[in-house]
Design an enzyme around this catalytic site. Structure first.
Site, mmCIF file in Angstrom:
data_model
loop_
_atom_site.group_PDB
_atom_site.id
_atom_site.type_symbol
_atom_site.label_atom_id
_atom_site.label_comp_id
_atom_site.label_asym_id
_atom_site.label_seq_id
_atom_site.Cartn_x
_atom_site.Cartn_y
_atom_site.Cartn_z
ATOM 1 N N SER A 240 0.132 0.692 1.308
ATOM 2 C CA SER A 240 0.345 2.129 1.249
ATOM 3 C C SER A 240 -0.453 2.788 2.363
ATOM 4 C CB SER A 240 -0.132 2.673 -0.091
ATOM 5 O OG SER A 240 -1.540 2.556 -0.177
ATOM 6 N N LYS A 241 -0.199 4.048 2.570
ATOM 7 C CA LYS A 241 -0.899 4.748 3.638
ATOM 8 C C LYS A 241 -2.406 4.723 3.415
ATOM 9 C CE LYS A 241 2.616 7.866 5.312
ATOM 10 N NZ LYS A 241 3.006 9.234 5.565
#
Length: 467
Positions: A240-241
């Site tokens: 994920s970011k």
RNA sequence: GACCCCAUCGUCUAGCGGUUAGGACACGACCCUUUCAAGGUUGAGACACGGGUUCGAUUCCCGUUGGGGUCGCCA
């Protein structure tokens, strides 16, 4: 035969870290074999592709040092050729028009899901005559995929992977508006570009079966596949970011060196015995597809930081100063004067030992370039005893004939010996008085580089002592 | 749900039938030391589970469990 690899990102965002590793592997393999490495931008999705994303990808590739051969190919520019190939298939009876509506397709999926069947198009227009075509509906062109038997891929990383053809459905080649889909475009472009080795994320492994059948229907030579495992976040879930699925420019902005990122990415999923620090030349020499691991790996910032620290320590001072200058200027809130640039370079040997990123490098230099008022720990260091001690030391420094680090250190050492103090008892208050901090690069270097007047001025400002 | 892939220290990995299961990051201790780092020494730490095959399985096969991926007129 010349080996040709390619990296084919879709420009819907930045060049993320997984893509960067895929690009690196393609680049390395081409270099290793003396082949060519091409870049193709898969922009057939007109809704989501943006010129900004194309620019970000090119920029990211350049920063990472992955130089491609020739011009980047924009896939959409070849739409006419893609359509031509699809129409050829249609004429040869290897593809057909499908008039199924979106609603029908959705029903089909729901029904299949309920029945526990594979979710796929049921081929309802596969054998229907053109006369059945509903009026006013624009058809898509679907590939007539084999329905029996199995398709086997001899993947360089995954090994022999097989799937029953009944699992594969008749995918769309041309949309109702006549534009090509990804499935068609990759196959045509890889063929036309002469791509011999397709190295990509294993999220494409399932697509490879469909693509291979299409290639066979076209009678084209089959490429060699290598599907590399994906990179996961530290928790093992999809990157994920928050975890690091950032664009490479984010890593640049966090102060990582491209050579460190290359080394880190290379070791993620690939190994060569106990080798950890691997130069580009060695990577090119050693890199093979067979050595790529089959399991997904997790992204580890700590290891990246360690590697980055290593590359920084052995990097040239001028190079590092230039690379971290923007970070320092940002912290200072002003541009560096030419003389300060020289000072930055001169300070670098003491600085680079203490930093894992360019940001930390700038942090370390901050107290030298700005007159900081003493923070809490520095204030503690500058107590009454320390000020008395410094008061006795200053005249001796003032009297020094030569103002260099060695002379200053010798003088301070002699002073502390005379007073029966450990060197730290003298050096720490001096550091606090000069930098306003309890932590800094070697203090004698700083005092020497700052010069006599600036040093005494700072000491006076921070401790009230005049020399 | 169907199909596909994967499984060695916390993490990245070496291992390709017989090893005291090796290295690196991170972590602990000690040394060095003007702070902080770096460096050196050192400690702890893994073959997911169950069946086979074999004289012998971390290694080969099957299953279980766990993780991941794919199922679009996205790429």
């Amino acid at each position: 035969m010349t080996i040709v690899t390619r990296f084919a990102p879709s420009p819907t965002g930045y060049l993320h870290i997984g893509g960067a590793r895929t690009a690196l592997f393609n680049w390395l393999y081409a270099k290793h074999t003396g082949g060519q490495f091409h870049l193709r931008i898969e922009d057939t999705d007109r809704e989501r592709s943006t010129p900004e994303a194309v620019a970000a990808i090119l920029e990211g590739m350049k920063w990472l040092g992955l130089h491609w051969d020739g011009e980047p190919l924009l896939q959409f520019s070849r739409a006419a050729r893609h359509a031509e190939v699809a129409l050829g298939l249609l004429a040869a009876g290897k593809a057909y028009h499908c008039y199924a509506s979106q609603e029908e397709l959705a029903e089909m999926r729901d029904a299949a899901k309920k029945a526990g069947m594979p979710i796929r198009y049921d081929g309802r227009w596969r054998d229907r005559p053109a006369s059945d075509a509903p009026a006013g509906v624009k058809p898509v062109v679907r590939f007539k995929a084999p329905q029996t038997g199995e398709t086997v891929i001899d993947d360089k990383v995954q090994g022999s992977v097989r799937v029953g053809n009944e699992q594969l459905d008749d995918m769309v080649l041309l949309r109702a508006d006549g534009t090509p889909t990804y499935m068609l475009a990759v196959v045509v472009d890889d063929h036309d570009m002469g791509v011999t080795h397709i190295i990509r994320g294993d999220d494409h492994l399932n697509n490879a079966f469909r693509q291979l059948n299409l290639i066979r229907a076209l009678g084209w030579p089959e490429p060699i596949y290598a599907h590399i495992p994906l990179i996961h976040g530290p928790d093992g879930a999809k990157l994920s970011k928050r975890h690091g699925a950032l664009g490479v420019e984010a890593y640049r902005d966090m102060g990582y060196l491209p050579e460190a990122l290359r080394n880190y990415l290379l070791r993620l999923g690939w190994g060569h015995g106990d080798a950890e620090i691997i130069s580009d030349a060695q990577a090119v020499e050693w890199f093979t597809l067979e050595a790529i691991g089959r399991s997904a790996s997790r992204f580890d910032f700590a290891k990246l930081a360690n590697l980055n620290g290593h590359y920084m320590r052995q990097a040239d001072s001028a190079y590092l100063a230039k690379a971290s200058e923007p970070f320092l200027e940002k912290q200072l809130g002003r541009p560096l004067a030419p003389a300060e640039r020289d000072l930055f370079v001169a300070l670098m040997p003491g600085l680079k030992e203490r930093a894992k990123t360019l940001v930390e490098l700038a942090d370390g230099a901050h107290s030298t370039f700005a007159r900081l008022s003493p923070d809490e720990k520095a204030v503690q260091l500058l107590d009454a005893d320390a000020k008395a001690m410094l008061g006795a030391l200053l005249p001796r420094l003032r009297a020094l004939a030569a103002w260099d680090a060695a002379a200053i250190e010798a003088s301070v050492r002699a002073f502390s010996e005379e007073k029966g103090l450990k060197l730290g008892k003298v050096a720490q208050p001096l550091r606090a008085a000069v930098t306003g901090r309890a932590v800094s690069p070697p203090i004698f270097d700083i005092v020497a580089l700052l010069g006599r007047e600036e040093s005494f001025a700072r000491i006076a400002a921070n401790s009230g002592l005049k020399a």
